[in-house]
Design an enzyme around this catalytic site. Structure first.
Site, PDB file in Angstrom:
ATOM      1  N   TYR A  39       0.828  -1.206   0.000  1.00 30.44           N
ATOM      2  CA  TYR A  39       0.000   0.000   0.000  1.00 30.44           C
ATOM      3  C   TYR A  39       0.861   1.254   0.000  1.00 30.44           C
ATOM      4  O   TYR A  39       2.059   1.222   0.304  1.00 30.44           O
ATOM      5  CB  TYR A  39      -0.917   0.032   1.220  1.00 30.44           C
ATOM      6  CG  TYR A  39      -0.179   0.191   2.522  1.00 30.44           C
ATOM      7  CD1 TYR A  39       0.072   1.463   3.053  1.00 30.44           C
ATOM      8  CD2 TYR A  39       0.294  -0.911   3.221  1.00 30.44           C
ATOM      9  CE1 TYR A  39       0.775   1.616   4.237  1.00 30.44           C
ATOM     10  CE2 TYR A  39       0.989  -0.767   4.402  1.00 30.44           C
ATOM     11  CZ  TYR A  39       1.225   0.496   4.902  1.00 30.44           C
ATOM     12  OH  TYR A  39       1.930   0.657   6.073  1.00 30.44           O
ATOM     13  N   PHE A  50       2.391   9.494   3.553  1.00 34.50           N
ATOM     14  CA  PHE A  50       2.754   9.366   4.960  1.00 34.50           C
ATOM     15  C   PHE A  50       3.201   7.954   5.317  1.00 34.50           C
ATOM     16  O   PHE A  50       3.830   7.745   6.351  1.00 34.50           O
ATOM     17  CB  PHE A  50       1.617   9.820   5.885  1.00 34.50           C
ATOM     18  CG  PHE A  50       0.342   9.021   5.733  1.00 34.50           C
ATOM     19  CD1 PHE A  50       0.177   7.813   6.392  1.00 34.50           C
ATOM     20  CD2 PHE A  50      -0.666   9.482   4.920  1.00 34.50           C
ATOM     21  CE1 PHE A  50      -0.988   7.077   6.240  1.00 34.50           C
ATOM     22  CE2 PHE A  50      -1.837   8.755   4.763  1.00 34.50           C
ATOM     23  CZ  PHE A  50      -1.997   7.552   5.426  1.00 34.50           C
ATOM     24  N   ASP A  51       2.904   6.975   4.456  1.00 38.29           N
ATOM     25  CA  ASP A  51       3.342   5.605   4.730  1.00 38.29           C
ATOM     26  C   ASP A  51       3.259   4.800   3.436  1.00 38.29           C
ATOM     27  O   ASP A  51       2.346   4.995   2.636  1.00 38.29           O
ATOM     28  CB  ASP A  51       2.455   4.966   5.804  1.00 38.29           C
ATOM     29  CG  ASP A  51       3.056   3.692   6.382  1.00 38.29           C
ATOM     30  OD1 ASP A  51       4.250   3.398   6.125  1.00 38.29           O
ATOM     31  OD2 ASP A  51       2.342   2.979   7.110  1.00 38.29           O
ATOM     32  N   ILE A  70      -7.278   0.440  10.648  1.00 38.79           N
ATOM     33  CA  ILE A  70      -8.384   1.402  10.653  1.00 38.79           C
ATOM     34  C   ILE A  70      -9.646   0.753  10.089  1.00 38.79           C
ATOM     35  O   ILE A  70      -9.575  -0.200   9.313  1.00 38.79           O
ATOM     36  CB  ILE A  70      -8.025   2.687   9.869  1.00 38.79           C
ATOM     37  CG1 ILE A  70      -7.702   2.383   8.410  1.00 38.79           C
ATOM     38  CG2 ILE A  70      -6.890   3.444  10.553  1.00 38.79           C
ATOM     39  CD1 ILE A  70      -7.489   3.618   7.541  1.00 38.79           C
ATOM     40  N   TYR A  96      -8.332   7.775  11.379  1.00 37.78           N
ATOM     41  CA  TYR A  96      -7.766   8.082  12.694  1.00 37.78           C
ATOM     42  C   TYR A  96      -8.559   9.133  13.463  1.00 37.78           C
ATOM     43  O   TYR A  96      -8.149   9.547  14.543  1.00 37.78           O
ATOM     44  CB  TYR A  96      -6.294   8.502  12.549  1.00 37.78           C
ATOM     45  CG  TYR A  96      -5.430   7.353  12.082  1.00 37.78           C
ATOM     46  CD1 TYR A  96      -4.942   6.412  12.985  1.00 37.78           C
ATOM     47  CD2 TYR A  96      -5.136   7.187  10.737  1.00 37.78           C
ATOM     48  CE1 TYR A  96      -4.175   5.347  12.557  1.00 37.78           C
ATOM     49  CE2 TYR A  96      -4.366   6.128  10.303  1.00 37.78           C
ATOM     50  CZ  TYR A  96      -3.892   5.215  11.213  1.00 37.78           C
ATOM     51  OH  TYR A  96      -3.129   4.154  10.787  1.00 37.78           O
ATOM     52  N   PHE A 113      -5.604   5.625   0.239  1.00 38.75           N
ATOM     53  CA  PHE A 113      -4.666   4.509   0.159  1.00 38.75           C
ATOM     54  C   PHE A 113      -4.803   3.848  -1.204  1.00 38.75           C
ATOM     55  O   PHE A 113      -5.922   3.640  -1.682  1.00 38.75           O
ATOM     56  CB  PHE A 113      -4.971   3.449   1.228  1.00 38.75           C
ATOM     57  CG  PHE A 113      -4.684   3.869   2.621  1.00 38.75           C
ATOM     58  CD1 PHE A 113      -3.418   3.704   3.164  1.00 38.75           C
ATOM     59  CD2 PHE A 113      -5.677   4.430   3.407  1.00 38.75           C
ATOM     60  CE1 PHE A 113      -3.143   4.085   4.459  1.00 38.75           C
ATOM     61  CE2 PHE A 113      -5.407   4.817   4.708  1.00 38.75           C
ATOM     62  CZ  PHE A 113      -4.141   4.648   5.237  1.00 38.75           C
TER      63      PHE A 113
END
Length: 186
Positions: A39, A50-51, A70, A96, A113
């Site tokens: 992902y 961010f990731d 999540i 979040y 995502f």
């Protein structure tokens, strides 16, 4: 353009299929609740990553429906098949929420995502006849990813070589113009 599906009915989790899975691909189920995914997560507000698992080509594994991730992921991954890549847009209440996840994810952030469902597996200790098939398929996916990365690198190298060649031609023209002006009397 691919159709966007509202998985929650309130616009909280939207899914757009980027790459369809094969028709006979498997989905997460009670007997195959462990999923492996690749992902990349970005902030909807500014597109900032961010990731990601793409930088190190790692796999993220979790059990669907257990609250390990999540809410949006538990909802969306149930609708995916192995091999599928989907863009999942998650409103804060399915991600979040108001606290966010500082420092990467601000409060009340909508997240996007791009998720690839790589595999569905049984829990540890369960048996599955097609485990060897799944391992072979994962190896094939890995080879495809490595080939794509090598192709990208080759294209980058060609672009850099073309830039250098163009710069050399420009420099040669400039040098030629300078040379014509020399030796002439005024």
């Amino acid at each position: 353009m691919a159709e966007t599906i509202d998985l929650t009915g309130d616009g909280g989790v939207l899914k757009t299929v980027v790459r369809k899975a094969k028709d006979d691909a498997i989905s997460p189920s009670d007997s195959l609740p462990l999923v492996d995914v690749h992902y990349e997560g970005t902030l909807a507000e500014n597109g900032e990553v961010f990731d990601t698992t793409h930088e190190d080509n790692s796999i993220f594994t979790f059990e669907v429906g257990q609250g390990a991730v999540i809410k949006a992921w538990d909802i969306a991954l149930r609708t995916m098949k192995v091999g599928e890549i989907a863009k999942i847009t998650c409103r804060p209440e399915y991600a979040y929420g108001s606290p966010g996840s500082p420092p990467e994810i601000p409060a009340n952030a909508t997240l996007i995502f791009e998720v690839e469902l790589v595999a569905c597996k049984p829990r540890k200790g369960s048996s599955l006849g097609s485990v060897s098939d799944e391992k072979a398929r994962l190896e094939e996916l890995k080879k495809q990813r490595e080939l794509a990365a090598a192709t990208k690198e080759e294209e980058k190298k060609k672009r850099e070589e073309a830039k250098a060649a163009a710069a050399a031609r420009v420099q040669a023209k400039l040098d030629a113009k300078k040379g014509k002006g020399k030796g002439k009397g005024k």
